[in-house]
Design a protein around this motif. Sequence first.
Motif, mmCIF file in Angstrom:
data_model
loop_
_atom_site.group_PDB
_atom_site.id
_atom_site.type_symbol
_atom_site.label_atom_id
_atom_site.label_comp_id
_atom_site.label_asym_id
_atom_site.label_seq_id
_atom_site.Cartn_x
_atom_site.Cartn_y
_atom_site.Cartn_z
ATOM 1 N N THR A 154 0.960 -1.122 -0.213
ATOM 2 C CA THR A 154 0.014 -0.004 -0.014
ATOM 3 C C THR A 154 0.848 1.117 0.074
ATOM 4 O O THR A 154 2.065 0.993 0.369
ATOM 5 C CB THR A 154 -0.809 -0.111 1.183
ATOM 6 O OG1 THR A 154 -0.107 0.327 2.446
ATOM 7 C CG2 THR A 154 -1.928 -1.201 1.483
ATOM 8 N N SER A 189 0.930 -1.995 9.174
ATOM 9 C CA SER A 189 0.648 -1.852 7.795
ATOM 10 C C SER A 189 -0.090 -0.563 7.597
ATOM 11 O O SER A 189 -0.251 0.051 6.523
ATOM 12 C CB SER A 189 -0.137 -2.800 7.194
ATOM 13 O OG SER A 189 0.657 -4.188 7.197
ATOM 14 N N THR A 190 -0.742 0.092 8.744
ATOM 15 C CA THR A 190 -1.516 1.237 8.363
ATOM 16 C C THR A 190 -1.222 2.210 9.327
ATOM 17 O O THR A 190 -0.536 2.020 10.678
ATOM 18 C CB THR A 190 -3.071 0.845 8.591
ATOM 19 O OG1 THR A 190 -3.403 0.537 10.076
ATOM 20 C CG2 THR A 190 -3.517 -0.303 7.633
ATOM 21 N N ASP A 231 -6.903 10.692 6.823
ATOM 22 C CA ASP A 231 -6.923 10.353 5.452
ATOM 23 C C ASP A 231 -6.802 11.643 4.317
ATOM 24 O O ASP A 231 -6.274 11.290 3.442
ATOM 25 C CB ASP A 231 -8.181 9.978 4.989
ATOM 26 C CG ASP A 231 -8.385 8.323 5.662
ATOM 27 O OD1 ASP A 231 -7.516 7.691 6.222
ATOM 28 O OD2 ASP A 231 -9.745 7.825 6.050
#
Length: 376
Positions: A154, A189-190, A231
């Motif tokens: 990602t 991962s985030t 975001d």
Amino acid sequence: MARKKAQATTKPENDAKELASRSKQENGKAKEAEQEGEVENNNAAEEPEPEAEPEAEPETKEEADADAHTGQKRKGAPTAGTKTKSNKAPRQGSRTSSRTTGNPATPKQLLNFLLSAKSLEYCFPAEELEAANGVSSGKGKSKCYSLTSPSSFTPFEHLICAHLLAKPLSHVLGMRSIRTLLNEPFNFSTPDDIVQAGEKRVWEALEVARTQHRQKTATYMFGMAEAYADDETMFTLAEEANGDGPKGVIAHVKNTVPGLGNIGGEIFARRVQCVDGWGDALWPYADSKALEAVREIGIDVKDAEDLQNAIEGLIDWNLVGDLGLQEREVSKGQLVGEDMEMQVQTEYVVALERALGCVLEGKVAELRKAAASAFS
């Protein structure tokens, strides 16, 4: 759209002194003789802080476009104070040594071999390949620098990779840190994964990886996660890519990721360009260091577009056979139709990453001989 800068949290002076002291102690403990000073990292020096003065912008749009494609800086005319060439014998794999050694392989042989699984041992440390094979054979989610397709990461995972690859660490330490952070038991991962775990847990992951500069890196990565937990920050980064291409991405990464400068932004742009949705804005892009590595191996390309043309014109899947990646369709060159462009973009990024790895591992001469022998 105006760039949204990450807000830095001000810490008390005593805390800063304590962290600095702790970092020094850790760096002394973390030294491993076979890793320090013997394997060159992707960057010779640590990245400048985000507050560092930005480089001068190109004067014309044409120069800006050229910089965006190649990542090269314009150099001033040499002066009387310019250093003369050293008489020291170059170490194996260095730019000087590889360019003065005869090359038994053709550019076509080199490019096809570089993309094949046969090249892995010349491009990555043995520890990375052994551990990566163990990770890829396990169940569930697994990611590693050498065997996972860059198209499967990602954008945030690519930021993590850029952070670790841009640090003054050895090649093997950077890859080990990536494996440790992205897989069990940490799975960072985030941005939310990191924020919820906390800075101390990031430090623990880096401790497990036995890397250097753990406290500083943990602080920077936690700050990055806090910034990108919103975001809007990643959305703005994508908008910068759409508007200004690689140049906009590099500037935005420098402004929003604590501890990263231009080099970190270049690494991110190089790797993320094959991720779905990013290729139209960034591809083909090659930073100067990776492009120079391609040339050093013996594939004489002028710029990023020239490398793209070489891949599209010289790659023969009867020779490549298999990229050696976990994702079998892309590894076998089987993406077709709408996915065909992603296939070529992935090959492009893999070629850059492996060329750079081969130079850093000091195995240019060995790879050349192997390529000539494999396709003779």
